[in-house]
Design an enzyme around this catalytic site. Structure first.
Site, PDB file in Angstrom:
ATOM      1  N   GLU A  81       0.912  -1.299  -0.040  1.00  0.00           N
ATOM      2  CA  GLU A  81       0.027   0.096   0.005  1.00  0.00           C
ATOM      3  C   GLU A  81       0.905   1.327  -0.005  1.00  0.00           C
ATOM      4  O   GLU A  81       0.464   2.492   0.052  1.00  0.00           O
ATOM      5  CB  GLU A  81      -0.981   0.050   1.038  1.00  0.00           C
ATOM      6  CG  GLU A  81      -0.225  -0.024   2.529  1.00  0.00           C
ATOM      7  CD  GLU A  81      -0.733   0.940   3.379  1.00  0.00           C
ATOM      8  OE1 GLU A  81      -1.896   0.748   3.993  1.00  0.00           O
ATOM      9  OE2 GLU A  81      -0.095   1.855   3.714  1.00  0.00           O
ATOM     10  N   CYS A 113      -3.490  -4.728   3.721  1.00  0.00           N
ATOM     11  CA  CYS A 113      -2.204  -5.416   4.180  1.00  0.00           C
ATOM     12  C   CYS A 113      -2.449  -6.731   3.497  1.00  0.00           C
ATOM     13  O   CYS A 113      -1.535  -7.750   4.042  1.00  0.00           O
ATOM     14  CB  CYS A 113      -2.672  -5.417   5.833  1.00  0.00           C
ATOM     15  SG  CYS A 113      -2.259  -3.760   6.442  1.00  0.00           S
ATOM     16  N   THR A 202     -12.412  -0.642  13.112  1.00  0.00           N
ATOM     17  CA  THR A 202     -11.431  -1.462  12.368  1.00  0.00           C
ATOM     18  C   THR A 202     -11.124  -2.833  13.270  1.00  0.00           C
ATOM     19  O   THR A 202     -10.715  -3.696  12.838  1.00  0.00           O
ATOM     20  CB  THR A 202      -9.773  -0.842  12.459  1.00  0.00           C
ATOM     21  OG1 THR A 202      -9.508  -0.697  13.891  1.00  0.00           O
ATOM     22  CG2 THR A 202      -9.591   0.515  11.803  1.00  0.00           C
ATOM     23  N   HIS A 235      -2.779 -11.980  10.376  1.00  0.00           N
ATOM     24  CA  HIS A 235      -2.235 -10.612  10.266  1.00  0.00           C
ATOM     25  C   HIS A 235      -2.058 -10.199  11.322  1.00  0.00           C
ATOM     26  O   HIS A 235      -2.812 -10.182  12.439  1.00  0.00           O
ATOM     27  CB  HIS A 235      -3.254  -9.836   9.343  1.00  0.00           C
ATOM     28  CG  HIS A 235      -3.243  -8.384   9.259  1.00  0.00           C
ATOM     29  ND1 HIS A 235      -1.655  -8.269   8.630  1.00  0.00           N
ATOM     30  CD2 HIS A 235      -3.498  -7.416   9.393  1.00  0.00           C
ATOM     31  CE1 HIS A 235      -1.465  -6.710   8.799  1.00  0.00           C
ATOM     32  NE2 HIS A 235      -2.868  -6.218   9.380  1.00  0.00           N
ATOM     33  N   ASN A 267       3.982  -3.277  12.750  1.00  0.00           N
ATOM     34  CA  ASN A 267       3.173  -3.717  11.587  1.00  0.00           C
ATOM     35  C   ASN A 267       3.719  -3.241  10.250  1.00  0.00           C
ATOM     36  O   ASN A 267       3.895  -2.336   9.863  1.00  0.00           O
ATOM     37  CB  ASN A 267       1.730  -2.951  11.764  1.00  0.00           C
ATOM     38  CG  ASN A 267       0.630  -3.433  10.696  1.00  0.00           C
ATOM     39  OD1 ASN A 267       0.890  -4.280   9.883  1.00  0.00           O
ATOM     40  ND2 ASN A 267      -0.526  -2.761  10.779  1.00  0.00           N
TER      41      ASN A 267
END
Lengths: 350, 138, 388
Positions: A81, A113, A202, A235, A267
């Site tokens: 990204e 992601c 989220t 993730h 991350n």
């Protein structure tokens, strides 16, 4: 046709910053923030690093471990990204840098992601259909959080490359499954430097719903339960989410241990599951089953059910540095240097 | 300022250290050249491409503080002349370390990094830089 | 070949000449040289102009015609030629003028050199100077012009034990000489501490190890030696001229601590002059960085390789030393307007050999040498002059 991972390579930049250093600047309790997120330092790319250089280093580490002729690579997909160009592919530079050019197809992927795992699935299809001998899927990012935003404690840099093929497979991909909806939990508009996010939105409706649905769908398809797996990787936007989701579904801490790298490097976005998978492959033994679920905001999850083969015993893992080796020997930055490295300081031009 | 075509032309050498070997005298050169300075005309037709491994030792180095605008975010940065294992010396930046980590004779290897960019809207140029070799693999 | 003499010299002050344009300074120096030679415009057969980078400093090419035009020579339609070899442009222009007169092609030739550097920023100036080295394989990889000299300095220190203090001593000496030169950019004496405490440019080199950016111009008038007495009482003959080249990139040199081009150019010039190093009383050498002067005095044969630093520390290159090096203040203190530098060196040597150098006069000077370098040593020009 059986397809799977033939080789892999990881890359993590050397620089790190600690949450307490970030918190010091913004008047936040960085130590508490770090504990809450389960992130104790995050990787920071050097000022001359970007998704392309990280992808190249990961791909070169992948090539070092096998004696594959780069001309046999039929596709390179770079998922990120933070592609340095909005228009102009990252993958062409990777292809030139590993001497796979010019007879191959290249494209850049974007799905927050999970662009790197989407690339793995694409390569599986191309190899499985006999269209090509090898496909390379890369997930890499140099993500940015807006200064002072919660994301700044986690957004880091790194990536991994996986070579997908049908010969000399070290980890056979037995099943893959995806779960996708339209859920705007995190985004970055064209031309914006920093991403925006929906805060707690989220969490449940985004990360947890998609990961859990994907994981259940995958295990149903594979006819497995968590007990069947030696290793699991999810993730990891922080340490808390994957730990919670693993527990919720009945995976043990031991299963998640190798793949959980976020506490040390933060991350890495598109790099997260590919790097976690690389960390597992660094130590996996023949017969180990691996469960991997990526998540990309927007939103979707890609799941993989894999089995490590005997081939890994003769695989030249030590021709390139392991994830653990790259996590060691960090160089810690203060916030000012971090801001300089990340282009957060406006420079006058002479 | 570099321009896109001028840089693009050198990509094989900048990305993958493609130089040449003179099969008349056996000497290696980087970057490629059409005529061997030792053999002159005898080298014509005897030059072939050679990919250098990118490993060598620091011959001399300097920490740069002034001089190149576009390297502002790197300043201070390290520049070294490196003697490659195959013979030739080349010049490049040394990264991911401090001046105090370096000494003449220290082992380094190449990695790919951004060399420069033509402003925030322009082309980004990539090429080799050096990192210290910390162990046999890294 | 005819013997060639210098019959006129002229220059501008070097430094920040805000009120003057490129053409202004070029004409000022040329006019001074012509007046010094007591010749008139109609007598000039040809003009050579040394200039490195007017195209990038002032976005003006076609410098030969420009200078001839503003010198008032457009109607005379004389040949006007620009000469470029980076930092050696001035010395190379002088050699072109020397060859033109020696060959019999021209009788009276004016050779000028000029650079207008202050119209661009320091960064721009630095980047233009870097184009004297290999743009594709040095500069674009991050090497600045100063850092290439820093690589030489560090290696010289490593191999020969040259000290940081000895480098500083070059600057201290040249500032002292500059303090005696009213045309110098810096006319202030400094000490070691000033050099050692100045900001780093490219470690180990600091601000006071580097020659400055300068505006300036210098010129000489040449004619056959046989005619020289018609114009001046003390003609100075150019008795030797040598030019040599080497690899453009520093990393390709046989030995980065020896400028082979200096050795070869000096050898040719001394051979032609029929002299040896011990016959020379003063030399203007290319000290664009302090380490450059140390290499120069070694490679010109004045001192053994590796002993240049010690010789400087011991005062052997001072005004009253065995050989006076950079009596003008050198590039360091006199200033370094690139294309003008080679000619400014000639102006200083001629002034010394005429015995009119005032406070900085070297006693009983009869033979002097100039040493002008392009890039990190890819072009070197050496001239030897004798009072006639």
């Amino acid at each position: 046709m059986e397809v799977g991972i033939v080789s892999y390579g990881a890359y993590v930049p050397r620089y790190r910053i600690k949450p307490e250093e970030i918190g010091r600047v913004w008047g936040t309790d960085g130590i508490a923030m770090g504990k809450g997120l389960m992130i104790f330092s995050k990787s920071v790319p050097g000022p001359d690093e970007d998704t392309i250089t990280i992808s190249v280093e990961a791909a070169r580490n992948m090539m070092r471990r096998v004696d594959v002729d780069p001309k046999d690579i039929g596709a390179i997909y770079v998922g990120s990204e933070s592609h340095p160009y909005a228009v102009k592919p990252s993958g062409t530079i990777v292809a030139e840098a590993i001497e796979a050019s010019p007879e191959l197809t290249v494209a850049d992927f974007e799905f927050a992601c999970k662009a790197g795992t989407a690339a793995i699935q694409t390569c599986m299809g191309l190899v499985g259909s006999g269209m090509m001998k090898y496909g390379v899927a890369i997930g890499a990012d140099t993500s940015q959080g807006a200064p002072g935003d919660a994301l700044e404690y986690s957004a880091s840099a790194g990536g991994a490359a996986h070579m997908i093929g049908a010969e000399k497979i070290i980890a056979r991909i037995d099943h893959t499954y995806s779960y996708t909806t339209d859920t705007p939990d995190f985004w970055r508009r064209e031309g914006q430097m920093y991403p925006s996010h929906g805060g707690r939105f989220t969490g449940e409706p985004a990360y947890f719903k998609h990961i859990v649905s994907c994981a259940r769908g995958l295990m149903k398809k594979a006819g497995t339960t968590p007990d069947d797996y030696a290793h699991a990787v999810f993730h990891q936007p922080n340490g808390k989410f994957p730990t919670r989701v693993a527990k919720q579904m009945g995976f043990t801490e031991a299963q998640g241990k190798l793949g959980l790298i976020v506490p040390h490097i933060g991350n890495t976005y598109s790099g997260a599951v590919p790097l976690g998978l690389a960390a597992i492959l660094d130590e996996a033994k023949p017969g180990d089953r691996i469960f991997a679920i990526a998540y990309g905001s927007g939103a979707g999850s890609d799941g993989f059910d894999m089995t490590v083969t005997d081939e890994i015993s003769t695989f030249k893992r030590d021709r390139a540095p392991t994830v653990k080796e790259q996590i060691a020997n960090p160089k810690y930055l203060d916030y000012a240097t971090y801001a300089k490295f990340r282009g957060k300081i406006t420079l006058g031009r002479g | 300022m570099a321009t896109a075509p001028r840089f693009w032309r050198q990509n094989p050498s900048r990305y993958n250290l493609i130089g040449i070997k003179c099969n008349s005298c056996g000497k290696n050169y980087f970057p490629p050249r059409a005529i061997c300075p030792v053999c002159h005309r005898k080298s014509v037709g005897k030059i072939e491409p050679l990919k250098f491994k990118g490993e060598g030792a620091i011959f001399s180095f300097s920490e740069v503080h002034e001089g190149i605008d576009e390297k502002a975010t790197l300043k201070p940065y390290l520049v070294a002349m490196v003697e490659l294992d195959e013979g030739p010396k080349i010049t490049g930046q040394v990264i991911d370390c401090d001046a105090c980590d370096l000494k003449i004779g220290a082992r380094v290897r190449t990695v790919l990094r951004k060399l420069s960019e033509e402003g925030s809207a322009g082309v980004i140029h990539y090429g080799y830089k050096f990192v210290p070799v910390r162990d046999k693999k890294e | 070949m005819r013997r060639v003499a210098v019959i006129g010299v002229g220059d501008t002050k070097f430094g920040e000449l805000w009120d003057a344009s490129f053409r202004d300074i070029g004409i000022r120096a040329g006019l001074a040289a012509v007046e010094d030679a007591k010749i008139s415009a109609e007598m000039i057969d040809a003009v050579f102009v040394g200039n490195m980078s007017a195209g990038r400093f002032i976005e003006q090419e076609h410098i030969g015609a420009l200078i001839a035009d503003y010198a008032g020579l457009a109607r005379d339609h004389i040949p006007a030629t620009r000469v470029e070899a980076a930092g050696a442009s001035g010395g190379l222009a002088l050699r072109q003028g020397f060859m033109a007169v020696a060959s019999g092609l021209h009788d009276i030739v004016v050779v000028g050199g000029a650079e207008k550097m202050m119209d661009v920023s320091d960064i721009a100036s630095s980047m233009i100077q870097s184009s004297a080295s290999d743009q594709e394989w040095e500069t674009e990889l991050g090497a600045t012009f100063a850092s290439l000299h820093a690589l030489i300095a560090r290696r010289h220190m490593h191999e020969y034990g040259t000290t940081r203090e000895q480098l500083a001593d070059v600057a201290v000496k040249n500032h002292k000489n500059g303090s005696l030169n009213p045309k110098a950019q810096f006319q202030r004496e400094i000490n070691r501490d000033v050099v050692l405490r100045s900001p780093l440019v490219a470690d180990p080199l600091r601000v006071f190890d580097c020659s400055p950016s300068s505006d300036g111009a210098a010129a000489v008038v040449l004619c056959p030696l046989d005619d020289a007495k018609k114009y001046v009482e003390t003609p100075v003959e150019i008795i030797g001229s040598g030019q040599a080249s080497d690899t453009l990139a520093l990393h390709h040199r046989r030995d980065i601590l020896t400028m082979d081009a200096t050795r070869i150019a000096a050898k040719k010039a001394f051979k032609r002059a029929g002299l040896e190093q011990k016959d020379v009383q003063l030399a203007e050498v290319h000290d664009n960085f302090t380490i450059s002067e140390i290499l120069a005095i070694e490679d010109l044969g004045f001192f053994k390789k590796g002993e240049g630093g010690k010789a400087t520390e011991d005062g052997r290159t001072a005004l009253d030393g065995e050989i006076a090096i950079n009596t003008s203040g050198g590039l360091k203190a006199r200033g370094d307007p690139i294309g003008a530098t080679g000619l400014a060196q000639a102006v200083e040597v001629v002034t010394q050999l005429r015995g009119v150098a005032g406070k900085r006069q070297v006693k009983d000077a009869s033979v002097g040498l100039t040493h002008n370098v392009g890039g990190t040593g890819a072009t070197v020009i050496v001239h030897i002059f004798r009072r006639s």
